[in-house]
Design a protein around this motif. Structure first.
Motif, PDB file in Angstrom:
ATOM      1  N   TRP A   1       7.745  -8.446  10.627  1.00  0.00           N
ATOM      2  CA  TRP A   1       6.529  -8.297  11.434  1.00  0.00           C
ATOM      3  C   TRP A   1       5.389  -8.904  10.362  1.00  0.00           C
ATOM      4  O   TRP A   1       5.360  -8.223   9.409  1.00  0.00           O
ATOM      5  CB  TRP A   1       6.343  -7.150  12.002  1.00  0.00           C
ATOM      6  CG  TRP A   1       5.061  -7.169  13.010  1.00  0.00           C
ATOM      7  CD1 TRP A   1       4.003  -6.670  12.701  1.00  0.00           C
ATOM      8  CD2 TRP A   1       5.099  -7.456  14.200  1.00  0.00           C
ATOM      9  NE1 TRP A   1       3.080  -7.006  13.995  1.00  0.00           N
ATOM     10  CE2 TRP A   1       3.804  -7.193  14.896  1.00  0.00           C
ATOM     11  CE3 TRP A   1       6.146  -8.077  15.045  1.00  0.00           C
ATOM     12  CZ2 TRP A   1       3.581  -7.492  16.208  1.00  0.00           C
ATOM     13  CZ3 TRP A   1       6.087  -8.200  16.363  1.00  0.00           C
ATOM     14  CH2 TRP A   1       4.659  -8.061  16.945  1.00  0.00           C
ATOM     15  N   PRO A   2       4.526  -9.888  10.744  1.00  0.00           N
ATOM     16  CA  PRO A   2       3.345 -10.357   9.802  1.00  0.00           C
ATOM     17  C   PRO A   2       2.547  -8.937   9.340  1.00  0.00           C
ATOM     18  O   PRO A   2       2.076  -8.445  10.176  1.00  0.00           O
ATOM     19  CB  PRO A   2       2.742 -11.393  10.612  1.00  0.00           C
ATOM     20  CG  PRO A   2       3.754 -11.690  11.698  1.00  0.00           C
ATOM     21  CD  PRO A   2       4.437 -10.367  12.075  1.00  0.00           C
ATOM     22  N   GLY A   3       2.359  -8.979   8.130  1.00  0.00           N
ATOM     23  CA  GLY A   3       1.420  -7.994   7.355  1.00  0.00           C
ATOM     24  C   GLY A   3       1.865  -6.875   7.491  1.00  0.00           C
ATOM     25  O   GLY A   3       1.017  -5.821   7.088  1.00  0.00           O
ATOM     26  N   LEU A   4       3.231  -6.402   7.568  1.00  0.00           N
ATOM     27  CA  LEU A   4       3.710  -5.003   7.618  1.00  0.00           C
ATOM     28  C   LEU A   4       4.876  -4.872   6.806  1.00  0.00           C
ATOM     29  O   LEU A   4       5.103  -3.928   6.285  1.00  0.00           O
ATOM     30  CB  LEU A   4       3.609  -4.650   9.206  1.00  0.00           C
ATOM     31  CG  LEU A   4       4.031  -3.010   9.097  1.00  0.00           C
ATOM     32  CD1 LEU A   4       2.948  -2.282   8.593  1.00  0.00           C
ATOM     33  CD2 LEU A   4       4.224  -2.823  10.724  1.00  0.00           C
TER      34      LEU A   4
ATOM     35  N   MET B   1       5.058  -3.960   3.088  1.00  0.00           N
ATOM     36  CA  MET B   1       3.543  -3.967   2.764  1.00  0.00           C
ATOM     37  C   MET B   1       3.171  -2.213   2.600  1.00  0.00           C
ATOM     38  O   MET B   1       2.181  -2.063   2.276  1.00  0.00           O
ATOM     39  CB  MET B   1       2.577  -4.593   3.845  1.00  0.00           C
ATOM     40  CG  MET B   1       2.804  -5.858   3.824  1.00  0.00           C
ATOM     41  SD  MET B   1       2.981  -6.799   2.129  1.00  0.00           S
ATOM     42  CE  MET B   1       0.920  -6.517   1.711  1.00  0.00           C
TER      43      MET B   1
ATOM     44  N   TRP C   1       0.861  -1.151   0.089  1.00  0.00           N
ATOM     45  CA  TRP C   1       0.008  -0.038  -0.046  1.00  0.00           C
ATOM     46  C   TRP C   1       0.992   1.152  -0.053  1.00  0.00           C
ATOM     47  O   TRP C   1       1.754   1.315   0.544  1.00  0.00           O
ATOM     48  CB  TRP C   1      -0.980  -0.151   1.295  1.00  0.00           C
ATOM     49  CG  TRP C   1      -1.667   1.347   1.517  1.00  0.00           C
ATOM     50  CD1 TRP C   1      -2.637   1.796   0.742  1.00  0.00           C
ATOM     51  CD2 TRP C   1      -1.378   2.025   2.465  1.00  0.00           C
ATOM     52  NE1 TRP C   1      -3.024   3.006   1.430  1.00  0.00           N
ATOM     53  CE2 TRP C   1      -2.282   3.259   2.267  1.00  0.00           C
ATOM     54  CE3 TRP C   1      -0.191   2.209   3.587  1.00  0.00           C
ATOM     55  CZ2 TRP C   1      -2.078   4.293   3.296  1.00  0.00           C
ATOM     56  CZ3 TRP C   1      -0.294   3.536   4.249  1.00  0.00           C
ATOM     57  CH2 TRP C   1      -1.094   4.563   4.270  1.00  0.00           C
TER      58      TRP C   1
ATOM     59  N   SER D   1      -1.530  -4.372  11.973  1.00  0.00           N
ATOM     60  CA  SER D   1      -0.127  -4.730  12.151  1.00  0.00           C
ATOM     61  C   SER D   1       0.650  -3.769  12.615  1.00  0.00           C
ATOM     62  O   SER D   1       1.632  -4.016  13.536  1.00  0.00           O
ATOM     63  CB  SER D   1       0.258  -5.366  10.775  1.00  0.00           C
ATOM     64  OG  SER D   1      -0.457  -6.678  10.454  1.00  0.00           O
TER      65      SER D   1
ATOM     66  N   TYR E   1       2.791  -4.001  16.119  1.00  0.00           N
ATOM     67  CA  TYR E   1       4.310  -3.843  15.910  1.00  0.00           C
ATOM     68  C   TYR E   1       4.754  -2.964  16.836  1.00  0.00           C
ATOM     69  O   TYR E   1       5.952  -3.055  17.483  1.00  0.00           O
ATOM     70  CB  TYR E   1       4.808  -3.428  14.387  1.00  0.00           C
ATOM     71  CG  TYR E   1       5.989  -3.536  14.325  1.00  0.00           C
ATOM     72  CD1 TYR E   1       7.067  -4.568  14.831  1.00  0.00           C
ATOM     73  CD2 TYR E   1       6.666  -2.447  13.443  1.00  0.00           C
ATOM     74  CE1 TYR E   1       8.358  -4.407  14.523  1.00  0.00           C
ATOM     75  CE2 TYR E   1       8.109  -2.396  13.115  1.00  0.00           C
ATOM     76  CZ  TYR E   1       8.904  -3.258  13.697  1.00  0.00           C
ATOM     77  OH  TYR E   1      10.272  -3.068  13.342  1.00  0.00           O
TER      78      TYR E   1
ATOM     79  N   GLY F   1      -5.672  -4.587   7.773  1.00  0.00           N
ATOM     80  CA  GLY F   1      -4.754  -5.669   8.081  1.00  0.00           C
ATOM     81  C   GLY F   1      -3.407  -4.698   8.414  1.00  0.00           C
ATOM     82  O   GLY F   1      -2.974  -5.026   9.348  1.00  0.00           O
ATOM     83  N   THR F   2      -3.183  -3.988   7.625  1.00  0.00           N
ATOM     84  CA  THR F   2      -1.797  -3.290   7.680  1.00  0.00           C
ATOM     85  C   THR F   2      -2.017  -2.270   8.617  1.00  0.00           C
ATOM     86  O   THR F   2      -0.814  -2.116   9.734  1.00  0.00           O
ATOM     87  CB  THR F   2      -1.490  -2.598   6.224  1.00  0.00           C
ATOM     88  OG1 THR F   2      -1.776  -3.207   5.310  1.00  0.00           O
ATOM     89  CG2 THR F   2      -0.186  -1.901   6.316  1.00  0.00           C
TER      90      THR F   2
END
Length: 545
Positions: free
Chosen positions: A332-335, A338, A3, A66, A70, A62-63
């Motif tokens: 870090w998942p989803g970040l 991203m 994004w 995250s 984080y 989601g971002t």
């Protein structure tokens, strides 16, 4: 698919910045107007930032989640890990009764109120700030001064004023570490610049305290002590911040200042003992404890200083990190990767990294934990079982600060990854060459709102770097100025004032204490503003290359 950040969702830099500032405005309203508890204020700010990130800046759900988690994770480790262990060591010294010897050893050095203020509010308060921070030094030193016979308002006000210069390096350097982390700058460079700003303030604080208490003429009666304390602290602060890092300047400066003052009082005494007008003389009862008892009482903090010093050495830290399993890193998942930045300062879109490092063995909190357990056998009547129970009680005691810090860091990371911090930074580029004047004021505002230089750095240091790079200011100077300016806002922060009034039985007189400290806060802030502006220009040679 990544994004891409948006920086002008409202169609104008100023309007977009005002909307981005809504979470911070809510913090101000909840803390300064409603006087809400920190975790309530932080929760509201997080909710507002989350909504704005989704519906105004267009960040995916989601971002955004995250980014929030984080930041909260970074709040838990290493920040809260340091806070818990530092307060735990202090709590053990209180439970074992050793802290009474620490207080007694300081109180017996002199009967003069001016020297007691320098010893306890300035030097010892700086030591507690260096080991614990987060309101602990004001609570301890204000209570100590009242116990020695100080008037409550002066005890609280003097401790708040004294708790300025050491704040940036408090809690084993956490404010500097956080500022460097959220801005992506070198921790050592930021520490060096702060260490070339705050010593100019540190050298003035002992004189400032005495003038507040008794005026300039009477302050001159203890000029030797003022000079020794100011030079010892400022010189040590410069050396450790520039040649060791952000973890030890407060601890070592305080210890060196206390030793220097003790040596001075062996060869010099003030001609007249000064006390507050109308104050009855108070004397310490009983014989002085033996030298060995005093050393034993201070031993936990001596061990702590040694351990933190070792952990701060790059060679030792690298050795610990080389042990198998001592460091765990993961995206870090989803970040991680991203979010894309498109700021004017970058030549092309760049992915925003998000890698969490769990260096459990080389973390500063681990050094303090080990120091605490090493000290247990030296505490009479104390045991490892009691130490473990004390650790559990300390976590319960800090449950709300833990929650608040985690949410504040989550808010900071959400604002950074969503682009909201950069949006405010872009608006400040309109100040152009005058931005160095405003840079410390942002830190001052952040500490006033949050009560913490750490939280202020988490909120604003990303924006400070973005703005500085656009206007042509050294970003390291901007991030350092955020921390240096923030220390002067600590004395008027609603949280700090609440701690001070609670410690001195002044609850209900918060307004009186606020008025007591406000002028000093503004004066010190303007001093840092002028210094930062000069260091950005004609005094640029003062900065590390």
């Amino acid at each position: 698919m990544a994004w891409t950040q948006v920086y002008d969702p409202m169609g104008g830099a100023v309007w977009s910045a005002l909307v981005a500032g809504i979470p911070l405005i809510s913090l101000f309203y909840m803390l300064a107007v409603r006087r809400a508890k920190g975790h309530y204020a932080a929760a509201l700010a997080v909710c507002l930032a989350f909504v704005l990130a989704l519906f105004v800046w267009g960040m995916p759900v989601g971002t955004a989640f995250s980014a929030l988690t984080y930041g909260a994770a970074f709040g838990l480790f290493p920040i809260i890990w340091i806070v818990i262990t530092a307060v735990w060591v202090y709590n053990m010294t209180v439970e074992s009764g050793e802290f009474e010897y620490i207080k007694d050893s300081l109180a017996r050095l002199t009967d003069d109120r001016r020297l007691q203020a320098i010893f306890i509010a300035f030097a010892f308060g700086s030591f507690i700030e260096g080991t614990a921070g987060f309101g602990t030094p004001v609570a301890i030193t204000a209570a100590m001064l009242v116990g020695l016979g100080f008037k409550p308002l002066y005890a609280a006000g003097i401790c708040l004023i004294a708790n300025t210069a050491p704040v940036a390096f408090g809690a084993i350097g956490i404010p500097i570490i956080v500022g460097a982390q959220v801005s992506g700058l070198n921790e050592m460079t930021v520490s060096q610049i702060v260490g070339r700003q705050l010593p100019f303030l540190s050298i003035l604080v002992p004189l400032w305290l005495c003038c507040v208490m008794c005026g300039f003429r009477r302050a001159m009666e203890v000029l030797p002590a003022i000079i020794v304390a100011g030079v010892a602290f400022a010189g040590s602060q410069f050396l450790f911040s520039n040649f060791h890092g952000p973890t030890l300047p407060d601890i070592m400066s305080a210890l060196i200042t206390i030793i220097a003052m003790v040596l001075l009082l062996r060869v010099w005494k003030p001609a007249r003992i000064w006390r507050f007008e109308g104050e009855q003389e108070s004397k310490i009862e009983g014989a002085a404890p033996a030298f060995g008892v005093v050393v034993r009482a201070w031993l936990p903090y001596i061990i702590l200083a040694v351990m933190v010093f070792l952990w701060g050495l790059p060679q030792f830290k690298n050795m610990l990190n080389a042990i198998p399993g001592a460091v765990m890193k993961f995206a870090w998942p989803g970040l991680d990767g991203m979010v894309e930045k498109t700021l004017p300062i970058v030549t092309k879109n760049s992915a925003y990294a998000a890698v969490f490092t769990f260096n459990w063995l080389s973390a500063g909190g681990t050094a303090i934990l080990i120091a605490g357990f090493i000290a247990v056998p030296f505490m009479p009547g104390y045991s490892f079982g009691k130490a473990v129970n004390c650790f559990g009680r300390t976590i319960f005691q800090l449950r709300f600060p833990i929650l608040t810090i985690a949410m504040i860091l989550g808010l900071a990371y959400l604002m950074n990854y969503s682009g909201m911090s950069s949006t405010m930074g872009i608006a400040f580029t309109l100040t152009g060459s005058l931005f160095p004047l405003f840079s410390p004021i942002l830190g001052w505002l952040g500490v006033f709102l949050t009560g913490s230089d750490t939280s202020s750095n988490a909120l604003f240091c990303g924006m400070q770097r973005s703005t500085a790079e656009v206007v042509g200011m050294d970003p390291n100077l901007a991030v350092a100025a955020n921390s240096s300016g923030g220390v002067t806002g600590k004395m008027i922060s609603p949280q700090s004032i609440s701690v001070a009034t609670a410690a001195t039985n002044l609850v209900g007189h918060e307004g009186d204490l606020f008025r007591f400290t406000l002028g000093h806060s503004i004066a010190m802030t303007l001093f840092i503003c002028a210094l930062t502006y000069l260091q950005a220009g004609v005094l640029h040679w003062m900065l590390p290359s």
